[in-house]
Scaffold this motif. Structure first.
Motif, short mmCIF file in Angstrom:
data_model
loop_
_atom_site.label_atom_id
_atom_site.label_comp_id
_atom_site.label_asym_id
_atom_site.label_seq_id
_atom_site.Cartn_x
_atom_site.Cartn_y
_atom_site.Cartn_z
N ASP A 121 0.84 -1.20 0.00
CA ASP A 121 0.00 0.00 0.00
C ASP A 121 0.88 1.25 0.00
OD1 ASP A 121 0.60 -1.05 2.78
OD2 ASP A 121 -0.08 0.98 3.25
N LEU A 122 0.28 2.39 -0.30
CA LEU A 122 1.06 3.63 -0.44
C LEU A 122 1.84 3.97 0.82
CD1 LEU A 122 1.79 6.21 -2.03
CD2 LEU A 122 -0.32 7.24 -1.14
N ILE A 123 1.18 3.93 1.97
CA ILE A 123 1.85 4.31 3.22
C ILE A 123 2.92 3.29 3.60
CG2 ILE A 123 1.55 4.83 5.66
CD1 ILE A 123 0.40 6.95 3.78
N GLY A 124 2.56 2.00 3.58
CA GLY A 124 3.51 0.97 3.97
C GLY A 124 4.71 0.89 3.04
N ARG A 125 4.47 1.05 1.75
CA ARG A 125 5.54 1.02 0.76
C ARG A 125 6.53 2.15 1.01
NH1 ARG A 125 5.88 -1.38 -4.36
NH2 ARG A 125 6.82 -0.18 -6.04
N THR A 126 6.00 3.33 1.28
CA THR A 126 6.87 4.48 1.54
C THR A 126 7.56 4.37 2.89
OG1 THR A 126 5.41 5.86 0.19
CG2 THR A 126 6.92 7.00 1.68
N ASN B 36 9.88 -3.97 2.69
CA ASN B 36 11.19 -3.89 2.04
C ASN B 36 11.41 -5.05 1.08
OD1 ASN B 36 11.96 -1.50 3.33
ND2 ASN B 36 12.78 -2.60 5.11
N ASP B 37 10.94 -6.24 1.43
CA ASP B 37 11.07 -7.39 0.53
C ASP B 37 10.29 -7.16 -0.76
OD1 ASP B 37 12.69 -8.69 2.30
OD2 ASP B 37 11.14 -10.03 3.08
N LEU B 38 9.08 -6.63 -0.65
CA LEU B 38 8.27 -6.35 -1.83
C LEU B 38 8.95 -5.32 -2.73
CD1 LEU B 38 4.72 -6.24 -0.21
CD2 LEU B 38 5.56 -7.96 -1.82
N MET B 39 9.49 -4.28 -2.12
CA MET B 39 10.17 -3.26 -2.92
C MET B 39 11.41 -3.85 -3.61
SD MET B 39 10.52 -0.25 -4.15
CE MET B 39 9.23 0.67 -3.27
N VAL C 100 8.35 1.53 11.49
CA VAL C 100 6.90 1.53 11.68
C VAL C 100 6.41 0.09 11.71
CG1 VAL C 100 6.62 3.76 10.53
CG2 VAL C 100 6.43 1.65 9.20
N GLU C 101 5.17 -0.07 12.15
CA GLU C 101 4.54 -1.38 12.21
C GLU C 101 3.05 -1.22 12.01
OE1 GLU C 101 5.29 -2.84 16.12
OE2 GLU C 101 4.10 -1.28 17.11
N TYR D 59 -0.71 -1.79 13.29
CA TYR D 59 -1.43 -2.01 14.55
C TYR D 59 -2.90 -1.67 14.30
CZ TYR D 59 -2.87 -1.57 19.42
OH TYR D 59 -3.51 -1.72 20.63
N THR D 60 -3.76 -2.66 14.47
CA THR D 60 -5.20 -2.52 14.20
C THR D 60 -5.46 -1.90 12.82
OG1 THR D 60 -5.40 -0.35 15.30
CG2 THR D 60 -5.73 -2.33 16.65
N GLY D 61 -4.70 -2.38 11.85
CA GLY D 61 -4.92 -1.96 10.48
C GLY D 61 -4.33 -0.63 10.09
N ARG D 62 -3.59 0.01 10.98
CA ARG D 62 -2.97 1.30 10.67
C ARG D 62 -1.46 1.21 10.91
NH1 ARG D 62 -5.27 5.78 9.67
NH2 ARG D 62 -3.54 6.94 10.61
N TRP D 63 -0.72 2.03 10.19
CA TRP D 63 0.72 2.10 10.38
C TRP D 63 1.01 3.08 11.51
CZ3 TRP D 63 3.95 -1.20 8.05
CH2 TRP D 63 3.49 -1.87 6.91
#
Length: 334
Positions: A52-57, A87-90, A66-67, A69-73
């Motif tokens: 997703d945009l936030i997790g990828r960035t 990081n593995d996906l990137m 970051v991690e 938690y309840t569906g949010r970063w």
């Protein structure tokens, strides 16, 4: 102005970033095949958290783990499995780009969320968005700037003949400026960020990365002047959401590159497929209405879908990229 150049060939088209599906090898083949003048690193959010945009960035952030938690970063004490997954996906995505674009010598675009969207999308460890703490927002911006500088350098090493462009996605910026980001309770909103502060945060990233920066915002009220004064080379927007022509004309006159979202991101209700001819006509009519010379159109404008294509079918997504390429060629030929 007639001597100005932009970091893409005349008549170019590109994608905003996201595509449907989970097969990055196939997505990269489609992008390189349909958008040879300005390919981009495809994003596949259907792969789940970290894509997703936030997790990828978040994977680019330096010394700011970051991690989920309840569906949010949220900010974490140390790197964990969520960040490793991102990081593995990137890394897989970059490996595909390196393999399939080997020997490529044109411009290539990579994308990441901008600092204001990240501040609105990541929580502090103790709760609440980072946005509520100006000091935390500045730390986030510095971390992001350092990480994106390294990312751009990595892509340059992988594709030594290419020119790397960085797109900052800022879908949340208008809401941040207007004070419309809701608090965690949902009963209030965070105070608005001043335009000058937002400009300085964007400028910090633009100045750090050492590459031309484009800012994408497919929301109404795109702050064109903010992006220009932050040092952006170009801005990407949804043509259907532009209602004020004067700011657009001023931005064009000032030399801001235009990535014009003229291809619908999802099929229209009529069921008709995307049309390069129709898109080119729409862009040309707007350009003529603003009164700029035709020869400059194909140089300053890049045709794109209106937004990301993750919500489209694979067949429509490919057709949209084809239509964007055809529209760019039509603008160049006239």
């Amino acid at each position: 102005m007639s001597d100005q150049t932009w970091p893409w060939p005349a008549g170019a088209a590109t994608g905003i970033g996201s595509l449907p599906g989970t097969d990055v090898a196939e997505a990269q083949r489609i992008v390189l095949g349909e958008l040879p003048a300005l390919p981009h690193l495809p994003e596949l959010p259907a792969r789940g958290p970290g894509a997703d945009l936030i997790g990828r960035t978040a994977g680019f952030l330096v010394d700011l783990p970051v991690e989920l938690y309840t569906g949010r970063w949220r900010v974490a004490a140390r790197p964990g499995k969520d960040l490793r997954r991102a990081n593995d996906l990137m890394e897989r995505d970059l490996d595909q780009l390196t393999e399939q674009a080997d020997g490529f010598t044109g411009p290539v675009k990579v994308q990441a969320a901008g600092p204001l969207t990240m501040a609105a999308g990541v929580d502090k460890a103790i709760g609440g968005r980072l946005l509520r703490d100006p000091g935390a927002v500045r730390d986030l911006t510095d971390s992001l700037a350092e990480g994106l500088r390294g990312h751009v350098a990595d892509v340059r090493r992988r594709l030594p003949g290419a020119t790397v462009l960085l797109q900052l996605d800022e879908p949340s910026l208008p809401a941040v400026l207007a004070g419309h980001i809701p608090t965690e309770s949902g009963f209030g909103a965070y105070r608005p960020v001043e335009t000058a502060t937002a400009r300085d945060l964007l400028r910090a990233v633009v100045d750090a990365v050492g590459a031309p920066v484009l800012v994408h915002c497919c929301a109404p009220d795109v702050p064109l002047e903010l992006f220009r004064t932050a040092g952006a080379t170009g801005v990407a927007f949804d043509l259907d959401l532009i209602t004020q022509l004067d700011p657009l004309g001023e931005a064009i006159e000032a030399g801001l590159g235009m990535l014009v979202g003229a291809i619908p991101a999802t099929p229209p209700a009529t069921g008709r497929g995307p049309s390069g001819e129709t898109a080119a006509d729409r862009v040309r009519q707007l350009w003529d209405r603003l009164g700029f010379p035709r020869p400059r159109l194909a140089q300053q404008v890049v045709v794109t879908p209106a937004c990301g294509l993750a919500g489209a079918t694979p067949e429509y997504a490919r057709a949209a990229l084809t239509a964007a390429r055809e529209a760019g060629q039509r603008l160049y030929e006239v």
